[in-house]
Design a protein around this motif. Structure first.
Motif, PDB file in Angstrom:
ATOM      1  N   MET A   1      44.895  46.923  51.022  1.00  0.00           N
ATOM      2  CA  MET A   1      44.380  47.417  49.753  1.00  0.00           C
ATOM      3  C   MET A   1      43.990  46.261  48.844  1.00  0.00           C
ATOM      4  SD  MET A   1      44.485  50.719  49.947  1.00  0.00           S
ATOM      5  CE  MET A   1      44.654  51.509  48.370  1.00  0.00           C
ATOM      6  N   ILE A   2      44.798  45.188  48.836  1.00  0.00           N
ATOM      7  CA  ILE A   2      44.490  44.052  47.975  1.00  0.00           C
ATOM      8  C   ILE A   2      43.205  43.385  48.411  1.00  0.00           C
ATOM      9  CG2 ILE A   2      45.292  41.785  47.241  1.00  0.00           C
ATOM     10  CD1 ILE A   2      48.126  42.802  47.363  1.00  0.00           C
ATOM     11  N   ASN A   3      43.022  43.275  49.724  1.00  0.00           N
ATOM     12  CA  ASN A   3      41.803  42.635  50.214  1.00  0.00           C
ATOM     13  C   ASN A   3      40.568  43.433  49.819  1.00  0.00           C
ATOM     14  OD1 ASN A   3      43.155  40.526  51.350  1.00  0.00           O
ATOM     15  ND2 ASN A   3      43.367  41.499  53.380  1.00  0.00           N
ATOM     16  N   ALA A   4      40.666  44.755  49.905  1.00  0.00           N
ATOM     17  CA  ALA A   4      39.522  45.583  49.534  1.00  0.00           C
ATOM     18  C   ALA A   4      39.164  45.371  48.082  1.00  0.00           C
ATOM     19  CB  ALA A   4      39.841  47.065  49.785  1.00  0.00           C
ATOM     20  N   ALA A   5      40.175  45.327  47.210  1.00  0.00           N
ATOM     21  CA  ALA A   5      39.910  45.135  45.786  1.00  0.00           C
ATOM     22  C   ALA A   5      39.324  43.766  45.529  1.00  0.00           C
ATOM     23  CB  ALA A   5      41.201  45.318  44.986  1.00  0.00           C
ATOM     24  N   THR A   6      39.762  42.785  46.305  1.00  0.00           N
ATOM     25  CA  THR A   6      39.306  41.419  46.083  1.00  0.00           C
ATOM     26  C   THR A   6      37.838  41.268  46.459  1.00  0.00           C
ATOM     27  OG1 THR A   6      41.513  40.565  46.501  1.00  0.00           O
ATOM     28  CG2 THR A   6      39.687  38.999  46.670  1.00  0.00           C
ATOM     29  N   HIS A   7      37.417  41.920  47.531  1.00  0.00           N
ATOM     30  CA  HIS A   7      36.085  41.690  48.048  1.00  0.00           C
ATOM     31  C   HIS A   7      35.039  42.660  47.526  1.00  0.00           C
ATOM     32  CE1 HIS A   7      38.532  39.459  51.063  1.00  0.00           C
ATOM     33  NE2 HIS A   7      37.495  38.628  50.996  1.00  0.00           N
ATOM     34  N   TYR A   8      35.465  43.764  46.945  1.00  0.00           N
ATOM     35  CA  TYR A   8      34.485  44.737  46.466  1.00  0.00           C
ATOM     36  C   TYR A   8      33.872  44.261  45.157  1.00  0.00           C
ATOM     37  CZ  TYR A   8      32.203  49.060  45.136  1.00  0.00           C
ATOM     38  OH  TYR A   8      31.259  49.991  44.795  1.00  0.00           O
ATOM     39  N   GLU A  49      37.715  54.272  44.192  1.00  0.00           N
ATOM     40  CA  GLU A  49      39.143  53.953  44.136  1.00  0.00           C
ATOM     41  C   GLU A  49      39.607  53.339  45.461  1.00  0.00           C
ATOM     42  OE1 GLU A  49      41.032  57.066  40.898  1.00  0.00           O
ATOM     43  OE2 GLU A  49      40.893  57.713  42.998  1.00  0.00           O
ATOM     44  N   ALA A  50      39.089  53.846  46.549  1.00  0.00           N
ATOM     45  CA  ALA A  50      39.459  53.281  47.851  1.00  0.00           C
ATOM     46  C   ALA A  50      38.934  51.856  47.990  1.00  0.00           C
ATOM     47  CB  ALA A  50      38.912  54.162  48.978  1.00  0.00           C
ATOM     48  N   ALA A  51      37.713  51.615  47.530  1.00  0.00           N
ATOM     49  CA  ALA A  51      37.129  50.283  47.622  1.00  0.00           C
ATOM     50  C   ALA A  51      37.869  49.285  46.743  1.00  0.00           C
ATOM     51  CB  ALA A  51      35.656  50.342  47.224  1.00  0.00           C
ATOM     52  N   LEU A  52      38.306  49.728  45.570  1.00  0.00           N
ATOM     53  CA  LEU A  52      39.023  48.826  44.660  1.00  0.00           C
ATOM     54  C   LEU A  52      40.488  48.674  45.032  1.00  0.00           C
ATOM     55  CD1 LEU A  52      37.611  50.036  41.198  1.00  0.00           C
ATOM     56  CD2 LEU A  52      37.035  47.920  42.421  1.00  0.00           C
ATOM     57  N   GLY A  53      41.015  49.668  45.757  1.00  0.00           N
ATOM     58  CA  GLY A  53      42.433  49.613  46.094  1.00  0.00           C
ATOM     59  C   GLY A  53      43.309  49.929  44.902  1.00  0.00           C
ATOM     60  N   GLN A  54      42.754  50.578  43.903  1.00  0.00           N
ATOM     61  CA  GLN A  54      43.516  50.918  42.700  1.00  0.00           C
ATOM     62  C   GLN A  54      43.082  52.282  42.195  1.00  0.00           C
ATOM     63  OE1 GLN A  54      44.211  47.759  39.741  1.00  0.00           O
ATOM     64  NE2 GLN A  54      42.798  46.491  40.945  1.00  0.00           N
TER      65      GLN A  54
END
Length: 295
Positions: A1-8, A49-54
């Motif tokens: 989840m953290i990686n998704a938020a970081t790269h989006y 929300e899924a892409a951001l992980g939040q």
């Protein structure tokens, strides 16, 4: 989840989606604002929300409640929206758009009697220009850089400020038509007085009354000149008021000629470093034109 938020990477459609849902509070209202169907908004929020992980919104019976992150992103979305609006105005006006924020300070009586009518005449032509207004009697607002422009009633503006005298201002004893009719008296000392004594103890009008009518004790004391004028309009007594508060509505009527020693002037003032700012110069020129005394 953290990686998704970081790269989006958020883009403007993402921000528009968040802003619409914050403003609307429900999928249906957000869909109406975005001119899409409800299912499109629902899927877009889930994907984001899924892409951001939040989580961006808490779902409840009351609707979609924004989290702290969603509120922050909505504020940034509003800034982006305003920037796009300003760009569009620039295109329509051939690149001559005036944008930015100007901070202006004046007294409450000047705001009510002079500034608001002037703003209504020209501000709609500057949709990208934002104005922050504060009411104060303090020149230090400009000196401390709390404001860019000031409208002040004074005979001697501070030398470190630059500006223009717009009009002479006199003061008269005023009353409402109803109060004037009810008392039917010409002796000013026998009337109920409304005054800003504690608020402006050194004001020339206060000094005039204390000298000319030493036995008068005000029945009402107010902490602003606008409040003084409103009490007079309500028929509660008389007060010394600036001539620009007298208008064609007959809500206030003069009971005297201009009072000796109380005359002053309206000045439009700014700091020397503000003269290079286009938004400040534009507002300065517009106010100078609109607030000058009729020739």
């Amino acid at each position: 989840m953290i990686n998704a938020a970081t790269h989006y990477r958020l883009d403007y459609p993402d921000l528009s989606l968040i802003l619409a849902l914050v403003r609307g509070g429900s999928l249906a209202r957000a869909a109406a604002l975005l001119k899409v169907d409800v299912s499109t908004v629902f899927r877009a929020v889930r994907r984001l929300e899924a892409a951001l992980g939040q989580q961006l919104f808490d779902k409840s019976r009351a609707g979609y409640l924004p989290t702290g992150l969603a509120r922050t992103l909505a504020e940034q979305a509003e800034c982006a929206e305003q920037a796009l609006d300003a760009a569009q105005v620039g295109v329509e006006q051939g690149g001559a758009v005036v944008s930015g924020t100007v901070r202006l300070t004046c007294t409450d009586s000047v705001l009510q009697g002079l500034l608001l009518p002037a703003l209504a005449q020209f501000m709609p032509r500057y949709p990208a220009l934002a104005l922050e207004l504060s009411t104060s009697n303090d020149f230090a607002n400009l000196s401390r850089r709390d404001a860019d422009l000031a409208l002040r009633l004074t005979r001697t503006p501070p030398e470190h400020l630059v500006g223009r005298q717009l009009r002479a201002v006199s003061y008269r004893v005023c009353a409402s038509p109803s109060y004037r009719q009810s008392v039917g008296a010409t002796d000013l000392a026998g009337l109920t007085w409304i005054a800003p004594d504690d608020f402006l103890p050194d004001h020339a009008t206060v000094a005039w009354r204390r000298q000319a009518l030493p036995g008068v004790v005000p029945g009402y004391r107010c902490n602003s000149m606008l409040a003084v004028s409103e009490l007079v309009k309500a028929g509660l007594g008389v007060a010394v008021l600036p001539d620009f508060l007298l208008d064609d509505t007959t809500a206030l009527q003069p009971l005297s000629d201009p009072l000796p020693g109380c005359d002053t002037a309206l000045w439009l003032l700014t700091r020397a470093d503000c003269r290079a700012l286009r938004a400040v110069v534009t507002l300065f020129d517009e106010l100078s034109q609109r607030l000058r005394a009729p020739q």
